[in-house]
Motif scaffolding. Structure first.
Motif, mmCIF file in Angstrom:
data_model
loop_
_atom_site.group_PDB
_atom_site.id
_atom_site.type_symbol
_atom_site.label_atom_id
_atom_site.label_comp_id
_atom_site.label_asym_id
_atom_site.label_seq_id
_atom_site.Cartn_x
_atom_site.Cartn_y
_atom_site.Cartn_z
ATOM 1 N N TRP A 82 -8.509 2.125 4.346
ATOM 2 C CA TRP A 82 -7.166 1.768 4.726
ATOM 3 C C TRP A 82 -7.513 1.183 6.263
ATOM 4 C CZ3 TRP A 82 -3.134 2.460 1.249
ATOM 5 C CH2 TRP A 82 -3.367 3.083 0.069
ATOM 6 N N PRO A 83 -6.706 0.243 6.576
ATOM 7 C CA PRO A 83 -6.537 -0.069 7.976
ATOM 8 C C PRO A 83 -6.072 0.913 9.015
ATOM 9 C CG PRO A 83 -4.880 -1.661 6.676
ATOM 10 C CD PRO A 83 -5.431 -0.447 5.851
ATOM 11 N N ASP A 84 -6.516 0.984 10.114
ATOM 12 C CA ASP A 84 -5.772 1.937 11.223
ATOM 13 C C ASP A 84 -6.113 3.240 10.724
ATOM 14 O OD1 ASP A 84 -4.508 -0.161 13.234
ATOM 15 O OD2 ASP A 84 -3.337 -0.324 11.440
ATOM 16 N N TYR A 85 -7.195 3.708 10.361
ATOM 17 C CA TYR A 85 -7.388 4.938 9.764
ATOM 18 C C TYR A 85 -8.627 5.690 10.029
ATOM 19 C CZ TYR A 85 -5.649 7.904 5.741
ATOM 20 O OH TYR A 85 -5.108 8.968 4.920
ATOM 21 N N ILE A 86 -9.246 4.958 11.345
ATOM 22 C CA ILE A 86 -10.479 5.601 11.833
ATOM 23 C C ILE A 86 -10.521 5.717 13.260
ATOM 24 C CG2 ILE A 86 -11.862 3.518 11.533
ATOM 25 C CD1 ILE A 86 -14.387 5.249 10.781
ATOM 26 N N THR A 138 3.437 1.797 -6.640
ATOM 27 C CA THR A 138 3.207 3.481 -6.670
ATOM 28 C C THR A 138 3.393 4.117 -5.465
ATOM 29 O OG1 THR A 138 0.903 2.873 -6.145
ATOM 30 C CG2 THR A 138 1.402 3.481 -8.404
ATOM 31 N N GLU A 139 3.988 3.024 -4.265
ATOM 32 C CA GLU A 139 4.556 3.761 -3.162
ATOM 33 C C GLU A 139 6.237 3.951 -3.313
ATOM 34 O OE1 GLU A 139 2.980 5.161 -0.713
ATOM 35 O OE2 GLU A 139 0.804 3.995 -0.800
ATOM 36 N N ILE A 140 6.854 2.770 -3.726
ATOM 37 C CA ILE A 140 8.322 2.877 -3.806
ATOM 38 C C ILE A 140 8.871 3.511 -5.031
ATOM 39 C CG2 ILE A 140 10.221 1.156 -3.761
ATOM 40 C CD1 ILE A 140 8.626 1.305 -1.250
ATOM 41 N N GLY A 189 1.714 9.235 9.209
ATOM 42 C CA GLY A 189 0.754 9.014 10.374
ATOM 43 C C GLY A 189 0.839 7.681 10.824
ATOM 44 N N ASP A 190 1.105 6.631 10.189
ATOM 45 C CA ASP A 190 1.179 5.243 10.656
ATOM 46 C C ASP A 190 2.483 5.053 11.454
ATOM 47 O OD1 ASP A 190 -1.003 4.679 9.328
ATOM 48 O OD2 ASP A 190 -0.227 2.868 8.282
ATOM 49 N N ILE A 191 3.355 5.856 11.204
ATOM 50 C CA ILE A 191 5.053 5.800 11.728
ATOM 51 C C ILE A 191 4.539 6.409 13.222
ATOM 52 C CG2 ILE A 191 7.228 6.471 12.011
ATOM 53 C CD1 ILE A 191 6.923 6.480 8.753
ATOM 54 N N MET A 195 3.869 14.282 -0.218
ATOM 55 C CA MET A 195 2.616 14.302 0.538
ATOM 56 C C MET A 195 1.358 13.473 -0.361
ATOM 57 S SD MET A 195 0.315 17.818 0.412
ATOM 58 C CE MET A 195 -1.148 17.902 0.772
ATOM 59 N N PHE A 196 0.333 12.931 0.499
ATOM 60 C CA PHE A 196 -0.515 12.492 -0.030
ATOM 61 C C PHE A 196 -1.959 12.794 0.443
ATOM 62 C CE2 PHE A 196 -1.845 9.393 3.397
ATOM 63 C CZ PHE A 196 -0.618 9.124 4.027
ATOM 64 N N ALA A 197 -2.993 12.420 -0.246
ATOM 65 C CA ALA A 197 -4.392 12.950 0.437
ATOM 66 C C ALA A 197 -5.120 11.743 -0.164
ATOM 67 C CB ALA A 197 -4.990 14.077 -0.137
ATOM 68 N N ASP A 198 -5.831 10.886 0.986
ATOM 69 C CA ASP A 198 -6.727 9.808 0.703
ATOM 70 C C ASP A 198 -8.049 10.776 0.964
ATOM 71 O OD1 ASP A 198 -4.770 7.963 0.504
ATOM 72 O OD2 ASP A 198 -4.703 7.906 2.792
ATOM 73 N N THR A 199 -9.240 10.057 -0.124
ATOM 74 C CA THR A 199 -10.566 10.576 -0.307
ATOM 75 C C THR A 199 -11.648 9.747 -0.439
ATOM 76 O OG1 THR A 199 -10.162 10.508 -2.901
ATOM 77 C CG2 THR A 199 -9.184 12.606 -1.591
HETATM 78 N N1 SPD Z 1 -3.282 3.703 7.984
HETATM 79 C C1 SPD Z 1 -3.876 4.404 7.228
HETATM 80 C C2 SPD Z 1 -2.819 4.590 5.954
HETATM 81 C C3 SPD Z 1 -3.273 5.440 4.761
HETATM 82 C C4 SPD Z 1 -2.479 5.372 3.735
HETATM 83 N N2 SPD Z 1 -2.685 5.963 2.327
HETATM 84 C C5 SPD Z 1 -1.707 6.059 1.938
HETATM 85 C C6 SPD Z 1 -1.713 6.438 0.478
HETATM 86 C C7 SPD Z 1 -0.429 7.024 0.083
HETATM 87 N N3 SPD Z 1 0.042 6.775 -1.303
#
Ligand code: SPD
Length: 382
Positions: free
Chosen positions: A50-54, A198-200, A258-260, A287-291
């Protein structure tokens, strides 16, 4: 080469075990310890995240230390990543799906198991987070947590209060994006929704009191009916809420905490005095977890393990929180988290609010398709 090294080590062990009746000609001395496998892969690693994530500098530090050149591309929605994985031959070694999508991706054979012997720093991971991930990845064979946070409402408080005028802020922050009484006022300063079914649909389901992870198309119809009432007030469908909030295109957004928080920092850096914040809705947030997962046809699986092990160092886990405002599942990082981050309740969530958090689950492929139809019809205003 790898086979050769294994064969050498193996023959040395066999010889030592057999014993010898006659004096053999002098041979090179072989250690009885098996030789470490040699990584013969080209020094390249392709990552899709994802962008803005490292954290800044993390890739450069990895490249400098290992000599492995990282090609780093980004995607904006789980749907976009999923479509690439379904098409196959992505060219990526590591991808970073949300756990909600990782489950069907694992079941569909899109990932290869981790080579855990090469990832000593797995020991740093929080067993509680790994237990949550077993819902998507039984036995934790494929997924390594990248970061976690929650989907919620983000506001430019300064602009929202002005647009609401005498109307006080609602007790439930979801009202700001789903209730006409508020949206009709906030459309003037801009309402943004994440551009993904799947977000909205899940947050809309949660708002109307249904299971956010319902697989029932009848529930999607109810969510879409509720959404239709505020459709005319939504200015943007976008997955770049950092720029939308920080740049003033929107004063309220459905987005990731996190992005907000990144938007809040970015607005200040740009000289804005406006206060941007991630709210904690009274009914809970998602809540979400990216993997991280290694694709089934990854060309550089050993380099992938080297990167995963590097990422799981305590200091890198701390940087995810300190620099990116995302929670790390790295327990060893906990005491390196800066007080101002630890004290931000929308980054490091209190136990009390955690109890309200809707835990991630997943959907059947058919349900996702039906959800996408409901969302697209809503977006088109049908
Ligand atoms: N800037 C990083 C954003 C990561 C978002 N992942 C979100 C998944 C939520 N379903």
């Amino acid at each position: 080469m790898k086979k050769y090294v294994y064969a050498l080590a193996l023959s040395a062990l066999v010889l030592a075990a057999c014993g010898k009746k006659e004096e053999a000609p002098a041979a090179p001395v072989a250690s009885s310890a098996p030789a470490a496998p040699v990584n013969t892969e080209e020094k390249v690693l392709n990552i899709y995240n994802w962008p803005d994530y490292i954290p800044e500098g993390m890739i450069a530090a990895f490249e400098k230390e290992t000599g492995i050149k990282v090609n780093y591309d980004t995607f904006e929605t789980n749907e976009a990543l999923h479509a690439k994985l379904v098409a196959g031959n992505t060219g990526y070694d590591i991808v970073v799906p949300g756990s909600t999508f990782a489950k069907p991706q694992i079941e569909g054979g899109m990932f290869q198991p981790l080579d855990k012997a090469k990832v000593a720093n797995l020991k740093n991971l929080d067993p509680a987070v790994m237990a949550v991930l077993t819902k998507a990845d039984p036995d934790n064979k494929h997924l390594v947590p990248w970061a976690w946070s929650f989907t919620t409402v983000g506001i430019n408080k300064t602009k929202v209060e002005k647009a609401l005028g005498k109307t006080p802020m609602p007790e439930n922050a979801w009202d700001l994006v789903f209730k006409s009484e508020y949206t009709s006022k906030l459309k003037s300063c801009g309402i943004a929704y994440l551009d993904s079914p799947t977000e909205i649909i899940p947050v809309a389901l949660h708002y109307i009191g249904k299971d956010a992870y319902s697989n029932d198309p009848a529930d999607y119809k109810l969510a879409a009916d509720m959404l239709a009432k505020v459709r005319k007030d939504v200015r943007l469908f976008s997955s770049t809420m950092i720029d939308d909030l920080a740049g003033g295109k929107a004063c309220v957004a459905i987005g990731w905490a996190g992005d907000i928080n990144i938007a809040s920092t970015r607005a200040k850096e740009n000289g804005s005095k406006d206060v941007i914040e991630a709210l904690l809705p009274s009914t809970g947030a998602l809540m979400f977890a990216d993997t991280m997962a290694v694709t089934k046809d990854a060309k550089h699986p050993n380099n992938a393990m080297t990167f995963i092990d590097f990422f799981l160092r305590a200091e890198n886990g701390a940087a995810m929180a300190n620099e990116m405002n995302y929670n790390s599942a790295n327990l060893a990082a906990k005491d390196q988290i800066k007080p101002e981050i630890a004290n931000n309740p929308s980054t490091i969530v209190s136990a009390e609010y955690m109890a309200k958090m809707i835990q991630p689950s997943s959907w059947t492929n058919e349900a996702r398709e039906s959800m996408a139809n409901a969302y697209n019809a809503f977006k088109k205003g049908k």
